[in-house]
Design a protein around this motif. Structure first.
Motif, PDB file in Angstrom:
ATOM      1  N   VAL A 386       0.805  -1.221   0.000  1.00 48.27           N
ATOM      2  CA  VAL A 386       0.000   0.000   0.000  1.00 48.27           C
ATOM      3  C   VAL A 386       0.847   1.285   0.000  1.00 48.27           C
ATOM      4  O   VAL A 386       0.498   2.240  -0.701  1.00 48.27           O
ATOM      5  N   PRO A 387       1.945   1.382   0.778  1.00 45.66           N
ATOM      6  CA  PRO A 387       2.724   2.624   0.727  1.00 45.66           C
ATOM      7  C   PRO A 387       3.148   3.060  -0.669  1.00 45.66           C
ATOM      8  O   PRO A 387       3.004   4.250  -0.995  1.00 45.66           O
ATOM      9  N   PRO A 388       3.644   2.164  -1.551  1.00 47.90           N
ATOM     10  CA  PRO A 388       3.970   2.634  -2.896  1.00 47.90           C
ATOM     11  C   PRO A 388       2.774   3.182  -3.652  1.00 47.90           C
ATOM     12  O   PRO A 388       2.929   4.044  -4.526  1.00 47.90           O
ATOM     13  N   ALA A 389       1.570   2.695  -3.331  1.00 46.77           N
ATOM     14  CA  ALA A 389       0.384   3.193  -4.021  1.00 46.77           C
ATOM     15  C   ALA A 389      -0.077   4.533  -3.475  1.00 46.77           C
ATOM     16  O   ALA A 389      -0.618   5.365  -4.210  1.00 46.77           O
ATOM     17  N   ILE A 390       0.121   4.765  -2.180  1.00 45.90           N
ATOM     18  CA  ILE A 390      -0.301   6.033  -1.566  1.00 45.90           C
ATOM     19  C   ILE A 390       0.717   7.132  -1.807  1.00 45.90           C
ATOM     20  O   ILE A 390       0.360   8.312  -1.935  1.00 45.90           O
ATOM     21  N   CYS A 391       1.994   6.770  -1.876  1.00 46.07           N
ATOM     22  CA  CYS A 391       3.058   7.772  -1.921  1.00 46.07           C
ATOM     23  C   CYS A 391       2.990   8.744  -3.101  1.00 46.07           C
ATOM     24  O   CYS A 391       3.372   9.903  -2.938  1.00 46.07           O
ATOM     25  N   PRO A 392       2.557   8.337  -4.305  1.00 44.54           N
ATOM     26  CA  PRO A 392       2.415   9.355  -5.348  1.00 44.54           C
ATOM     27  C   PRO A 392       1.469  10.490  -4.961  1.00 44.54           C
ATOM     28  O   PRO A 392       1.718  11.654  -5.290  1.00 44.54           O
ATOM     29  N   LEU A 393       0.401  10.164  -4.236  1.00 42.66           N
ATOM     30  CA  LEU A 393      -0.527  11.204  -3.778  1.00 42.66           C
ATOM     31  C   LEU A 393       0.135  12.077  -2.718  1.00 42.66           C
ATOM     32  O   LEU A 393       0.064  13.310  -2.780  1.00 42.66           O
ATOM     33  N   LEU A 394       0.803  11.445  -1.742  1.00 45.78           N
ATOM     34  CA  LEU A 394       1.494  12.219  -0.709  1.00 45.78           C
ATOM     35  C   LEU A 394       2.656  13.012  -1.312  1.00 45.78           C
ATOM     36  O   LEU A 394       2.871  14.187  -0.967  1.00 45.78           O
ATOM     37  N   GLY A 395       3.408  12.350  -2.204  1.00 44.06           N
ATOM     38  CA  GLY A 395       4.530  13.040  -2.845  1.00 44.06           C
ATOM     39  C   GLY A 395       4.070  14.208  -3.686  1.00 44.06           C
ATOM     40  O   GLY A 395       4.696  15.278  -3.682  1.00 44.06           O
ATOM     41  N   ALA A 396       2.967  14.015  -4.406  1.00 42.58           N
ATOM     42  CA  ALA A 396       2.428  15.107  -5.220  1.00 42.58           C
ATOM     43  C   ALA A 396       2.035  16.288  -4.339  1.00 42.58           C
ATOM     44  O   ALA A 396       2.262  17.449  -4.686  1.00 42.58           O
ATOM     45  N   GLY A 397       1.454  15.974  -3.164  1.00 38.15           N
ATOM     46  CA  GLY A 397       1.091  17.043  -2.243  1.00 38.15           C
ATOM     47  C   GLY A 397       2.304  17.805  -1.739  1.00 38.15           C
ATOM     48  O   GLY A 397       2.292  19.047  -1.660  1.00 38.15           O
ATOM     49  N   LEU A 398       3.388  17.079  -1.407  1.00 35.64           N
ATOM     50  CA  LEU A 398       4.609  17.739  -0.932  1.00 35.64           C
ATOM     51  C   LEU A 398       5.245  18.593  -2.026  1.00 35.64           C
ATOM     52  O   LEU A 398       5.654  19.738  -1.781  1.00 35.64           O
ATOM     53  N   VAL A 399       5.329  18.030  -3.227  1.00 37.67           N
ATOM     54  CA  VAL A 399       5.932  18.772  -4.340  1.00 37.67           C
ATOM     55  C   VAL A 399       5.115  20.018  -4.661  1.00 37.67           C
ATOM     56  O   VAL A 399       5.657  21.111  -4.884  1.00 37.67           O
ATOM     57  N   ASP A 400       3.798  19.872  -4.654  1.00 35.33           N
ATOM     58  CA  ASP A 400       2.933  21.014  -4.951  1.00 35.33           C
ATOM     59  C   ASP A 400       3.004  22.057  -3.839  1.00 35.33           C
ATOM     60  O   ASP A 400       3.003  23.271  -4.102  1.00 35.33           O
ATOM     61  N   LEU A 401       3.078  21.607  -2.574  1.00 36.75           N
ATOM     62  CA  LEU A 401       3.145  22.511  -1.428  1.00 36.75           C
ATOM     63  C   LEU A 401       4.397  23.380  -1.472  1.00 36.75           C
ATOM     64  O   LEU A 401       4.368  24.564  -1.099  1.00 36.75           O
ATOM     65  N   PHE A 402       5.506  22.803  -1.947  1.00 39.14           N
ATOM     66  CA  PHE A 402       6.776  23.540  -1.989  1.00 39.14           C
ATOM     67  C   PHE A 402       7.115  24.001  -3.407  1.00 39.14           C
ATOM     68  O   PHE A 402       8.276  24.034  -3.812  1.00 39.14           O
ATOM     69  N   ASP A 403       6.069  24.345  -4.155  1.00 38.40           N
ATOM     70  CA  ASP A 403       6.219  24.989  -5.472  1.00 38.40           C
ATOM     71  C   ASP A 403       7.107  24.207  -6.433  1.00 38.40           C
ATOM     72  O   ASP A 403       7.976  24.767  -7.116  1.00 38.40           O
ATOM     73  N   GLY A 404       6.915  22.891  -6.493  1.00 36.51           N
ATOM     74  CA  GLY A 404       7.646  22.071  -7.448  1.00 36.51           C
ATOM     75  C   GLY A 404       9.001  21.608  -6.982  1.00 36.51           C
ATOM     76  O   GLY A 404       9.737  20.985  -7.760  1.00 36.51           O
ATOM     77  N   SER A 405       9.354  21.838  -5.727  1.00 34.86           N
ATOM     78  CA  SER A 405      10.643  21.393  -5.199  1.00 34.86           C
ATOM     79  C   SER A 405      10.555  19.939  -4.737  1.00 34.86           C
ATOM     80  O   SER A 405       9.586  19.533  -4.086  1.00 34.86           O
ATOM     81  N   PHE A 406      11.589  19.164  -5.041  1.00 36.63           N
ATOM     82  CA  PHE A 406      11.638  17.764  -4.628  1.00 36.63           C
ATOM     83  C   PHE A 406      12.502  17.560  -3.387  1.00 36.63           C
ATOM     84  O   PHE A 406      12.558  16.449  -2.859  1.00 36.63           O
TER      85      PHE A 406
END
Length: 431
Positions: A386-406
């Protein structure tokens, strides 16, 4: 309320009957087991790492603007689809495991579910290839994941059912190697043949069936299964009761946290290459990263599993592998070129290869009941799948929150991985 500890003690009488004495598995059995997992991982990881993001970007119909903005929408769509699939897997893994526990007949408990899951998985992949809308992609990918759950839960349960303690590290290492082979063959086939989405999914479905069929068709894979006794069914622990068992709980916490950390590091690599490093051909670059990752996995997984069996210890390998992945996350934070990213992915591969080569064995070691191993490992595997399936959503939120920063994404990954490695130190029954 029933005492889960008392249930655990009473269920010991069912262990020998459920495992058939656990004589050592043959090299042929291990090879067929690894081949089946190769097909499963190929069909699950190649779409997740490459085909789904590309397919969703096309479905969105909104090209990236000249200044490089606008791509976050595709990341968010990918995260939503993956999140929905995660919900399906959280339900499907324990359910499929419990159903296989209750299966009897001359084909065994697990083989029928491997066959059913393979068929559902393959058919859903073929249907997925013809979808051109985000909704259609989400529906068919979720259907594919239900098939995946049936196969994965049954195959994993066989580690507890058939493999003795002194071979579990080696067999788990073979499972880790299969993950690496499956990913590289899947991605490599799609990239080298330059396949369209529909052709790529058909090829993956064919590979899945070809790899899994020898295992579930072989009469020597699993002995016939007698009907479960009423007492054994009564002794089956609920997921909440399982979590009250100290070692099971801490093994689950460690697996969840490490897999969240690893997945955050790897789930958005195609976007990192294309929009942060500005790589002109991100597909080929992703294949290069995958080769580096897999070469490291293959170099250490079987060796670490074998060493763990030889020395009789699991914890030092897991803690060390988690620390290595955390170091690689720091390297990704400061990476500014393709080749520095390749080095970081090679280190992650070494760490995760060692981890996967041990953690499945540790999970089987802490299970309270062989009679209900399908359901119990299904619960445990929620933390793996399940973590690999959820992480794109969480990762997308983090990247979007920090203006495209990884950077923040990779920092979070490193912290979670290290904490997860330390969690196994709380386990009492495994050294």
């Amino acid at each position: 309320m029933s005492d889960p500890t008392a249930r655990h003690s009473t269920s010991e009488q069912f262990r020998t009957a459920a495992t058939g004495g656990q004589s050592r598995v043959s090299a042929r059995w291990s090879v067929l087991f690894g081949l089946a997992w190769t097909g499963v991982w190929m069909a699950q990881l190649a779409p997740f790492q490459y085909l789904l993001p590309v397919q969703l970007t096309a479905a969105l119909g909104e090209p990236v603007s000249a200044d490089g903005t606008g791509w976050q929408a595709s990341v968010v769509d990918f995260g939503v689809v993956s999140g929905l699939a995660a919900v399906c897997m959280a339900i499907g893994l324990p359910l499929a495991g419990a159903l296989s526990d209750r299966t009897s007949g001359r084909f065994g408990r697990r083989r029928p579910w491997i066959a059913i899951g393979t068929l559902v998985f393959a058919c859903a992949l073929v249907g997925l290839g013809f979808q051109t809308s985000t909704t259609g992609i989400a529906v068919w990918w979720c259907a594919a994941m239900f098939g995946f759950c049936a196969v994965a839960s049954a195959l994993t349960a066989l580690i507890k059912d058939r493999v003795p303690h002194e071979q579990r590290g080696t067999v788990a290492g073979a499972m880790s190697m299969a993950q690496a082979f499956g990913l590289i063959v899947g991605l490599g086939s799609v990239a080298v043949l330059a396949l369209t989405a529909d052709s790529a999914y058909i090829l993956l479905a064919a590979f899945l069936c070809a790899c899994a069929a020898p295992f579930f068709l072989s009469a020597g894979t699993e002995p016939a299964a007698v009907s479960r006794s009423t007492t054994a069914a009564h002794l089956s622990l609920s997921p909440l009761a399982l979590l009250r068992l100290h070692d099971f709980r801490w093994a689950l916490i460690g697996r969840i946290t490490v897999n969240f950390g690893n997945s955050l590091c790897t789930c958005l690599l195609i976007y990192f290459l294309q929009y942060d490093l500005k790589i002109a051909d991100p597909g080929s670059a992703l294949l290069l990263l995958t080769v580096a990752y897999i070469a490291s996995v293959l170099a250490v997984s079987m060796v670490c599993g074998w060493l763990s069996d030889r020395v009789g210890r699991r914890k030092p390998f897991i803690v060390g592998s988690a620390a290595l992945q955390s170091v690689a996350a720091v390297l990704l934070m400061v990476s500014d070129s393709l080749w520095s990213t390749v080095v970081a992915l090679a280190i992650i591969g070494a760490g995760y290869g060692c981890y996967m080569g041990i953690d499945q064995a540790l999970g089987a070691d802490v299970l309270p009941d062989a009679e209900n191993s399908g359901k119990e490992l299904g619960v445990m595997n929620v933390a793996l799948i399940v973590p690999p399936a959820i992480c794109p959503l969480l990762g997308a939120g983090l990247v979007d929150l920090f203006d495209g920063s990884f950077v923040e994404l990779f920092a979070t990954s490193g912290i979670l991985t290290f904490i997860g490695g330390l969690a196994v130190l709380r386990i009492r029954s495994v050294r």
